[in-house]
Design a protein around this motif. Sequence first.
Motif: not given
Length: 529
Positions: A72-78, A209-213, A266-275
Amino acid sequence: MSQPAEVTARPNVRVVLFGLMIAMMLAMLDNMIVSTALPRIVFEFGGADHFTWVVTAYVLGTTVSTPIWGKLGDLYGRKAVFLTAVVVFLVGSALCGMAGSGVFGGTDNGMVELIAFRAVQGLGAGGLMVGVMAIIGDLVPPRERGRYQGMIAGIMAIAMVAGPLVGGFITDNLSWRWAFYVNLPLGGVALLVLATTMHLPKYRTEHKIDWLGAALLSVGITALVLVTTWGGNEYDWGSPQILGLAALAVVALGAFALVERRAPEPILPLGLFANRNFALISVIGFLLGFAMFGAMNFLPLYQQTVQGASATNSGLLLLPLMFGMLVVSLVVGRTITKTGRYRAFPIIGGVVMALGMGLLSLLDLDTSKTQSSIYMVVLGVGMGFLMQTSMLIAQNSVEQKDLGAASGAATFFRSIGGSFGVSLFGAVFANRLADSAAGPAFAGKGGGEGGALDLEKLKQLTGATREVVLGALADAISHVFLWAVFFTVAVPVLAWFIKEVPLRATNDAPPAGATPEDEAEIALGKAPV
């Protein structure tokens, strides 16, 4: 253009940091206060077999909400999102203070009300924890961030010291309800300072926001925590209830993974875990939360029962642990800022933390306060090496636009570790106690007599009976720390594989001196679209 943003942000850092420190103290202080007040709360409400739920509900609320607050902070301002989290936390605090008072009906459901309101409080705390780290990330580039995050770790340690002291004083001299009401004036100051002084760079996007996720993640994590809490305690591990919850967790988390692959934001971007670094530090954060919450909740119990300390004195007896963590956190933060190097710290911290858990597993009926203090210093030093280093590595592994999601994920894994730790350690403690020679004395459910944790009755025990009962308590608590050793030894092993990617000198540039491979790894943290 990055330079104007840096110029306008830096003069504001010290002022904003004051408000952020108060907010972080809110989230940390309350859990520590409750740890020392918990035996008295259980005595008043009964339900000793559910006492860990007062902590678990808070941690669970924190756990399921941190990824949502971060995104939410990323999308709408912290700023607006963070101030909302402060308000939610304060509302939950007020409700906790009124639990069982008759305001919401009868007075017989005090424990149920308290657990429910602690979950609300935990929802707000999730926003405070992730918000503080993400806001610092907005204001300060990674190379300078170690110093500020070291200060935040220091305030967390101070809160852990003040929490048991304040909680003990309140428990001994006032009412345990003030353990929650004390948050209200602090929260008011934090709201005023941050609302009037905090001006952040804007990274707003127009995605939804990805409410379903978020819903699937919340269901899956809640089911997992219930499995660890109820399994072998409320229900047999092979019972339909536990198997059903386990199946629900697998289905919900599996569906969550599928949804996240297709969600625009996504709420928790799975691409982050590629790092690699981000994936490793997430697991390390989980194990750190496991250890930290286990220590905080069972050390006061040992001190108040086996060592016979009052609630206030049990808070004082935790000072060695907090002192070790405070000093090391500050030194490590400044060292990282000065040298730009960080890889060695989680390795050292993991080794020292495992040693501290091993020492605490030696606690018994004859352990002196000096011995237990030395053991706690060792554990605190290990935590000090890890606390903010793990967050710094996580944030340095992603692009600035994903800072909230990364901070939320790092906080999430630490929180879920704490939730699992409290639940599993509680089950280990209860089962070990039930199997002891004093098991029948602890078989009661609490009821109106306070059950197993009736401190007044424990103090009245004499002779052989006292030796058996307190010996059983000491053995059960030390067994908890023995189990913790098996988890903490994995920390230095995992930390060994962390790659030392240079810390970025600005918030909108790749790391200074980074190789193309380093930049490619950071780019992998970008959320898939």
